[in-house]
Scaffold this active site. Structure first.
Site, short mmCIF file in Angstrom:
data_model
loop_
_atom_site.label_atom_id
_atom_site.label_comp_id
_atom_site.label_asym_id
_atom_site.label_seq_id
_atom_site.Cartn_x
_atom_site.Cartn_y
_atom_site.Cartn_z
N CYS A 116 1.05 -0.97 0.42
CA CYS A 116 0.21 -0.34 0.06
C CYS A 116 1.03 0.90 0.37
O CYS A 116 0.51 2.35 -0.49
CB CYS A 116 -0.69 -0.29 0.86
SG CYS A 116 -1.97 -1.32 1.05
N CYS A 160 2.38 3.22 -3.02
CA CYS A 160 1.43 4.09 -3.89
C CYS A 160 1.23 5.34 -2.52
O CYS A 160 1.19 6.28 -3.56
CB CYS A 160 0.39 3.55 -4.67
SG CYS A 160 0.29 2.07 -5.66
N HIS A 161 0.61 4.90 -1.24
CA HIS A 161 0.12 6.13 -0.84
C HIS A 161 1.29 6.70 0.18
O HIS A 161 1.48 7.31 0.83
CB HIS A 161 -0.80 5.62 -0.46
CG HIS A 161 -1.92 5.21 -0.93
ND1 HIS A 161 -2.76 5.89 -1.68
CD2 HIS A 161 -2.49 3.86 -1.33
CE1 HIS A 161 -3.54 5.53 -2.63
NE2 HIS A 161 -3.84 3.62 -1.76
N CYS A 169 -8.38 -2.07 -4.68
CA CYS A 169 -6.64 -1.30 -4.38
C CYS A 169 -5.80 -3.14 -4.76
O CYS A 169 -4.65 -2.74 -5.41
CB CYS A 169 -6.19 -0.69 -3.10
SG CYS A 169 -5.54 0.79 -3.29
N CYS A 184 -34.62 -1.46 11.14
CA CYS A 184 -34.06 -1.07 12.14
C CYS A 184 -34.21 0.13 12.91
O CYS A 184 -33.73 0.39 14.04
CB CYS A 184 -32.78 -0.17 11.53
SG CYS A 184 -32.47 -2.05 9.71
N CYS A 234 -36.28 -0.27 16.78
CA CYS A 234 -35.26 0.22 17.52
C CYS A 234 -34.36 1.41 17.77
O CYS A 234 -33.96 2.24 18.61
CB CYS A 234 -34.41 -1.62 17.83
SG CYS A 234 -35.27 -2.80 18.16
N HIS A 235 -33.66 1.43 16.54
CA HIS A 235 -32.89 2.83 16.96
C HIS A 235 -33.23 4.09 16.81
O HIS A 235 -32.44 5.04 16.38
CB HIS A 235 -31.52 1.93 15.93
CG HIS A 235 -30.47 0.82 15.95
ND1 HIS A 235 -29.89 0.95 17.42
CD2 HIS A 235 -30.69 -0.30 16.01
CE1 HIS A 235 -29.67 -0.28 17.74
NE2 HIS A 235 -30.13 -0.80 17.04
N ARG A 244 -22.02 -6.58 12.67
CA ARG A 244 -22.59 -6.60 13.38
C ARG A 244 -24.41 -6.11 12.34
O ARG A 244 -24.93 -6.50 13.53
CB ARG A 244 -22.42 -5.24 14.28
CG ARG A 244 -23.46 -4.13 14.91
CD ARG A 244 -23.33 -5.41 16.43
NE ARG A 244 -24.88 -4.77 17.19
CZ ARG A 244 -25.38 -5.68 17.49
NH1 ARG A 244 -25.21 -6.68 16.36
NH2 ARG A 244 -26.31 -5.24 18.24
N CYS A 296 -27.88 -8.27 13.60
CA CYS A 296 -28.97 -7.66 13.87
C CYS A 296 -30.21 -7.99 13.32
O CYS A 296 -31.69 -8.72 13.32
CB CYS A 296 -28.99 -6.07 13.74
SG CYS A 296 -28.39 -5.10 15.53
#
Lengths: 108, 270, 155
Positions: free
Chosen positions: B85, B88-89, B123, B186, B189-190, B227, B231
């Site tokens: 990586c 290039c970066h 990449c 979603c 609850c949230h 995650r 849910c």
């Protein structure tokens, strides 16, 4: 486990007789032997069962661990700075592997 | 039977404790100010003080292990092109600073919105000529966490206009769509019940500024998509596949909901 | 690392409600929680003929643990840590975990200060104790109950 990785935090310098704190952490699943996989079979126990800290080859601190130690174990403790040298930290896995980390200190 | 009881317990929990709210989550006390932007509240605000302390200390934060692993991978050549990586970066502390605040982001090459994980693998395929890191692999989590950590403290700032607009709309639709045997979205609850108790839990806003996150429940670090899959399972809905358009678009919508909240990666949550 | 979540090896409310708890649990090597009596036996073995005193040792724990997978504890013993008066070992016992022993720390005057911090798993709300064995043969004990919450989504 290929991705086992230990971290330690030790002051770089200390005065003779000073009490210093040492912090350690290691990436390890600490598989307790009390969990089931998706098929409902028990996952075999695989934990780190012993931790030893030495300075220049002399043992300063030792700990026995059981299955109740959390995954990715963290431990901090104290030692009295007596001499310059290298601390070695060793974690002993159930499978016979031993993971090491080290840190040096200059004591004046 | 199990689902009926689980559903009844969810409902009973919500009704019994519905009026109770977490004081900290409302007041922004205890130095929580930077984690509250307008009416947006990071999950940090909902966490217990012990859990916050674990996140705040870079040595005690178990997620930092992945940051360090990612740092190593950053400069390690991989793939047929013999590049890393870094080739290039350069220094990630400079080149990657702020980058993750814009992800998920529209990518003209594939004509859709992609998340940071997909950008990393893009990449790898193009520049490094390396095999993609599998979803939820140690390497992909480490690289994603390392890159997002370079933006820690910076406000999330994803674009949802222009070419991203249709993907944002799909993500929004997904956020509000009821699904699964418990017939929850979603938002149930949230959004609607945010701040209320679900048994011993206080429902958070489901903000995503701390992902990848070290969850004590997982006993490891995981991606946002892991995650979301969790849910979905708890809603008794079939989870989608890692990297599916459904999840990436939802990630975009969730990121937009938290625009302005600081990046916390790696956050620590229960 | 495994994706499977740590399951609390005790009867959850859901299992009891369903009345099917036993079925899935029998196959496991050690599912049932230890009893306080088992923990007492561990303590008795450590203490030998000495009677544990509730002094010189402090155990710091949260009142409520957000997640039983990671409960931080600090234990410190009031000791000069000299050649003639030091802490030999500190033992952490969780009364109702599948196995009561959590960790043992072996100390010496080289430590200068008898204090350790670590994180442990607690399978459920229970009493946790720290036992210190001193160089003069005396035994000191501190204990505290920690409430382990059950998440809204069963986590």
């Amino acid at each position: 486990m290929a991705d086992v990785k230990a971290r330690v935090k030790v002051p770089a310098t200390a005065t003779k007789g000073e009490i210093i704190e040492i912090k350690t952490a290691i990436a390890h699943a600490m598989e307790s032997g009390q969990r089931k996989d998706k098929e409902g079979k028990a996952i075999p126990r695989k934990i780190i069962n012993k931790f030893v800290c030495t300075l220049n080859g002399k043992e300063l601190f030792r700990s026995d661990w059981y299955t109740a130690v959390s995954a990715n174990p963290y431990l901090s403790f104290f030692v009295r700075a007596t001499e310059s040298g290298t601390y070695d930290f060793a974690w002993y896995d159930d499978d016979g592997s031993v993971y090491h980390a080290s840190a040096s200190i200059a004591v004046s | 039977m199990k689902y009926v009881i689980a559903g009844a317990m969810v409902a009973a929990g919500l009704l019994a404790h519905g009026a109770v709210r977490a004081a900290d989550a409302q007041t922004g006390g205890d130095g929580l100010g930077k984690y509250i932007v307008g009416d947006k509240r990071s999950g940090y605000v909902f966490a217990e003080p012990d859990t916050r302390a674990m996140q705040d200390d870079d040595f005690q934060n178990p997620g930092m292990v992945w940051v360090e692993a990612g740092k190593q991978l950053w400069s390690t050549p991989d793939g047929a092109a013999g590049k890393s990586c870094q080739t290039c970066h350069g220094d990630a502390a400079t080149s990657m600073k702020g980058v993750a605040t814009h992800y998920p982001k529209f990518n003209p090459r594939v004509g859709k919105v992609i998340d940071l994980e997909q950008r990393i693998d893009m990449c790898r395929a193009k520049a490094l000529q390396a095999k993609p890191y599998p979803w939820e692999s140690h390497e992909l989590l480490a690289m994603t966490t390392f890159i997002k950590n370079q933006s820690r403290g910076m406000p999330m700032n994803v674009a949802v206009d222009g070419p991203a607009a249709p993907f944002f709309e799909k993500g929004k639709e997904s956020f509000y769509r009821r699904r699964g045997q418990l017939d929850l979205s979603c938002a149930s609850c949230h959004e609607t019940l945010e701040g209320r108790h679900l048994r011993a839990d206080v429902l958070s806003q489901g903000q995503t500024n701390g992902f990848p996150t070290y969850r004590l429940g997982w006993q490891t670090l995981g991606s946002l998509q892991k995650r979301i899959k969790g849910c979905d399972k708890q809603m008794r809905a079939d989870p989608h596949a890692f990297g599916s358009d459904e999840y990436v678009n939802l990630e975009l919508y969730l990121a937009w909901r938290g625009n302005g909240l600081p990046v916390e990666t790696p956050a620590v949550r229960k | 690392m495994s994706e499977t979540e740590f399951r609390q090896p005790t009867l959850s409310r859901r299992h009891i409600l369903l009345g099917t708890a036993a079925v899935g649990l029998m196959a496991l090597p050690r599912w049932a929680a230890a009893t306080p009596a088992e923990a007492e036996a561990v303590v008795a073995k450590l203490a030998g003929s000495a009677k544990p005193a509730a002094s010189r040792i402090a155990l710091q724990l949260p009142q409520i643990a957000e997640n039983g997978n990671s409960v931080q504890f600090s234990v410190s013993v009031d000791s000069p840590m000299t050649e003639t008066d030091y802490v030999k070992s500190i033992h952490i016992i969780a009364d109702q975990n599948p196995y009561p022993e959590v960790a043992t720390f072996y100390l010496s005057p080289a430590n200068g200060k008898a204090e350790v911090t670590m994180r442990m798993r607690l399978a459920k709300t229970q009493n946790v104790r720290a036992i210190a064995l001193m160089s003069d043969g005396s035994v000191h004990q501190a204990q505290q109950e920690v409430k382990v919450t059950i998440g809204g989504c069963g986590g």
